[in-house]
Design a protein around this motif. Structure first.
Motif, short mmCIF file in Angstrom:
data_model
loop_
_atom_site.label_atom_id
_atom_site.label_comp_id
_atom_site.label_asym_id
_atom_site.label_seq_id
_atom_site.Cartn_x
_atom_site.Cartn_y
_atom_site.Cartn_z
N GLU A 65 0.82 -1.22 0.00
CA GLU A 65 0.00 0.00 0.00
C GLU A 65 0.86 1.27 0.00
O GLU A 65 2.01 1.25 0.44
CB GLU A 65 -0.92 0.01 1.23
CG GLU A 65 -2.00 -1.07 1.17
CD GLU A 65 -2.83 -1.10 2.44
OE1 GLU A 65 -4.04 -0.84 2.35
OE2 GLU A 65 -2.26 -1.39 3.52
N ILE B 123 0.50 5.44 1.12
CA ILE B 123 -0.32 6.51 1.71
C ILE B 123 -0.18 7.75 0.84
O ILE B 123 0.93 8.24 0.62
CB ILE B 123 0.13 6.81 3.17
CG1 ILE B 123 -0.16 5.58 4.05
CG2 ILE B 123 -0.59 8.04 3.71
CD1 ILE B 123 0.31 5.70 5.49
N GLU B 124 -1.30 8.24 0.33
CA GLU B 124 -1.27 9.39 -0.57
C GLU B 124 -1.15 10.68 0.24
O GLU B 124 -1.50 10.73 1.41
CB GLU B 124 -2.53 9.43 -1.45
CG GLU B 124 -2.80 8.17 -2.26
CD GLU B 124 -1.73 7.87 -3.30
OE1 GLU B 124 -1.00 8.81 -3.69
OE2 GLU B 124 -1.60 6.69 -3.72
N GLU C 60 -4.43 12.04 2.00
CA GLU C 60 -5.21 11.20 2.93
C GLU C 60 -5.20 11.74 4.36
O GLU C 60 -4.16 12.20 4.83
CB GLU C 60 -4.62 9.78 2.95
CG GLU C 60 -5.04 8.94 1.78
CD GLU C 60 -4.52 7.52 1.92
OE1 GLU C 60 -5.05 6.77 2.75
OE2 GLU C 60 -3.58 7.18 1.20
N PRO D 162 -4.33 11.73 7.89
CA PRO D 162 -3.18 10.98 8.41
C PRO D 162 -3.51 9.88 9.42
O PRO D 162 -2.99 8.76 9.28
CB PRO D 162 -2.33 12.06 9.07
CG PRO D 162 -2.77 13.35 8.49
CD PRO D 162 -4.19 13.17 8.10
N ALA E 104 -5.08 6.95 7.74
CA ALA E 104 -4.12 6.29 6.86
C ALA E 104 -3.17 5.41 7.66
O ALA E 104 -2.93 4.25 7.31
CB ALA E 104 -3.33 7.33 6.06
N ILE E 105 -2.63 5.94 8.75
CA ILE E 105 -1.66 5.21 9.56
C ILE E 105 -2.32 3.99 10.24
O ILE E 105 -1.72 2.91 10.32
CB ILE E 105 -1.04 6.15 10.63
CG1 ILE E 105 -0.05 7.13 9.97
CG2 ILE E 105 -0.34 5.35 11.74
CD1 ILE E 105 1.20 6.50 9.39
N LYS F 297 -5.12 2.40 9.26
CA LYS F 297 -5.74 1.43 8.36
C LYS F 297 -4.80 0.80 7.34
O LYS F 297 -4.92 -0.37 7.02
CB LYS F 297 -6.94 2.06 7.64
CG LYS F 297 -8.13 2.19 8.58
CD LYS F 297 -9.32 2.84 7.94
CE LYS F 297 -10.37 3.18 9.00
NZ LYS F 297 -11.28 4.23 8.54
N LYS F 298 -3.87 1.60 6.81
CA LYS F 298 -2.97 1.06 5.78
C LYS F 298 -1.76 0.40 6.44
O LYS F 298 -0.65 0.92 6.40
CB LYS F 298 -2.55 2.16 4.82
CG LYS F 298 -3.69 2.59 3.89
CD LYS F 298 -3.17 3.42 2.72
CE LYS F 298 -4.24 3.56 1.63
NZ LYS F 298 -3.81 4.51 0.59
N SER G 212 1.39 -0.33 4.29
CA SER G 212 1.95 0.79 3.51
C SER G 212 3.44 0.93 3.82
O SER G 212 3.94 0.44 4.85
CB SER G 212 1.23 2.09 3.89
OG SER G 212 1.47 2.38 5.25
N SER H 78 3.76 11.81 2.67
CA SER H 78 2.81 12.62 3.44
C SER H 78 3.36 13.12 4.78
O SER H 78 3.76 12.34 5.64
CB SER H 78 1.56 11.78 3.71
OG SER H 78 0.84 12.28 4.81
N ALA I 77 1.01 11.99 7.73
CA ALA I 77 1.18 10.58 8.09
C ALA I 77 2.52 10.37 8.79
O ALA I 77 2.63 9.55 9.71
CB ALA I 77 1.08 9.70 6.85
#
Lengths: 346, 346
Positions: A68, A70-71, A74, A76, A79-80, A82-83, A86, A108, A111
């Protein structure tokens, strides 16, 4: 040869990933025999990139697959949390579990700040980790902290920012006895908002920093201090005002030069001189901004970082370990691990 | 001819007083038949200056003797309370007692802010008067408020700043439907410190301003908003960072041009184009920054103001009265004089 410095590299973060990130990583590996890198990201992409280079020292260049990414845009925290697969989360975990000494990303900011706290974790006794970019000024580099997420800090946090910033400037950037200032709306001790008023006497009383008092923002570009401390709400205002004003004004100068044939010729004649003048404002030299006070080093480069910045940031990680910056934080700040002290007392 | 606009002028305040102040005053009197000035300061000094000019309209040019001068570095509260015979105190009293509509000074900012509150006094219902300088941007003027003394404001105060700033930009600077933004560290509604988070929904709910959301400071120089509201701690950081960065960078460009013979020739060739480009950043056009929300207008010019800025600031006072800005504040903001309401109810 000295001990290896192991750095996890987010191969997928930033506008120029993975190309420039991996080019910088390979350059850093070739130039530094004590550097050991774990490139984190989509394995097939990384391997395909690496295949472009000859002489990559494979014993010091590992790949950790992370499916994955993290864009930039997103949220933060989401993202941290759930992904989990990543490159940022997996890279930071390597620092948390001690496999790596440091983590580098050009991805990011949000993130990185969140992950630094949640995954890597703070040094015990550090209240909040500040994000500390170097601003190039007329007289040299100036560390501005916090430019991260501590928008409503306590005075005791600013005191720690001042201590960590001072050590960082001295040991990593090489500024002797760095001048530490508190951002404020005036020079007098009793100026400012409640935070500044409470922080001033605490900084003044610190025996181990060179506190020069308050600084107004207009003096920062001229290099009136080596370390400037403030809350992150103001820090972001200062940092981004500097970036925005410089970008806008230099764009205007360029526009003026390109306007007529005569001015274009003039532009050609001043080009070399202007270029060498502006060289001192080149932040590529510093590579990235550290998130201070974590159990390992986290370095964040600009989203548009090129290979040379990546290389410098990775070399900063080497210096960080050799100088034992976290050891210096603990020693100079007399950090007390309250958990441990409690347990010991029982 | 329309009604006279009566302005008290601090003849002693600023680096170029009394010469440039009085030159600007005389120019303004000659150019505006509806302007009536009371020059406040050391009478013999003022009379000696005035004697240098021909054709001063004496019926609209009065002198009020004030023997004291508040210096730039004096602690403002002490200066305002103790120097009762100073040009700032006596000039502001003329506004307080209704003799004059407005007060102009290029003197001490601190004393002007304190005197505005203590001597001139707030419009009933206005919580705090913001100091609102115009910043020239790439796209046009941007009003930044507060840049004064409200370092720890409440959200309700920022709401009033937004309303007053919007009216000022529309009626005085001539920007139609001005875009009002809240300074913040990111675009999202839930970003920022406690103040910003509480203020955002209040601004969003206001029916009579064109609220465009949060603005990061890097977008301000490009003219991304016409009015930016924030606390004065941050406002000063933004304003003075803009000034300092511009001064430093343009100095560097000039230095680069002057370095070699070739670059000097280049400089001559781009001079005209650069000059006309930079013209849009000339703040002399706006004359001075208002202290909004007082019972009369108080305008503060830069300490180094020249005659042309003084003249423009005085002309701004005329426009202020003709546009009935304070009336617009009261009407649009539905200001409730709580003292009166209580009395009425009894």
């Amino acid at each position: 040869m000295s001990e290896l410095v192991r750095v996890a590299v987010d191969a997928m973060g930033g506008d120029n990933a993975p190309g420039e990130i991996l080019r910088g990583a390979v350059d850093a590996l070739k130039a530094n025999a004590d550097l050991d890198l774990t490139l984190v990201g989509k394995e097939e992409v990384i391997r395909a990139e690496l295949a472009k280079y000859e002489g990559v020292p494979e014993d010091r260049c590992h790949v950790l697959n992370a499916t994955e990414v993290i864009e930039m845009a997103e949220p933060p925290v989401a993202a941290i949390t759930k992904k989990r697969d990543s490159s940022i989360v997996k890279g930071m975990k390597l620092v948390h579990d001690g496999t790596c000494d440091a983590f580098f990303t050009a991805g990011s900011s949000g993130a990185t700040l969140v992950g630094g706290q949640i995954i890597v974790g703070r040094i015990k006794g550090i209240e909040r980790p500040p994000f500390a970019p170097v601003m190039p000024t007329q007289k040299g580099p100036c560390l501005l902290l916090d430019c991260g997420a501590n928008v409503d800090p306590k005075p005791s946090m600013l005191v720690q920012f001042a201590q960590m910033g001072s050590i960082y400037m001295e040991r990593i950037i090489g500024v002797k006895n760095p001048r530490v200032a508190l951002y404020n709306i005036g020079a007098e001790e009793d100026k400012g908002n409640a935070l500044a008023k409470e922080t001033y006497p605490l900084l003044k009383a610190l025996p181990d920093i060179n506190f020069i008092g308050n600084i107004e923002s207009r003096d920062i570009p001229f290099g009136a201090a080596d370390v400037v401390v403030c809350d992150a709400f103001t820090g972001n205002a200062i940092l981004k005002m500097y970036e925005g004003t410089a970008k806008m004004l230099l764009g205007e100068v360029k526009g003026a030069i390109m306007r007529t044939t005569v001015s274009k010729i003039g532009g050609l004649l001043i080009k070399n001189s202007l270029k060498s003048t502006m060289q001192k404002f080149n932040i590529k030299t510093y590579g990235g901004a550290p998130l201070l006070g974590l159990t390992g080093l986290v370095v964040k480069a600009h989203g548009n970082a090129k290979a040379i910045e990546v290389q410098h940031a990775l070399e900063q990680c080497i210096q960080w370990k050799h100088e034992d910056i976290n050891g210096a934080f603990k020693a100079r700040m007399h950090l007390v691990d309250r958990t441990k002290t409690k347990q010991d007392a029982q």
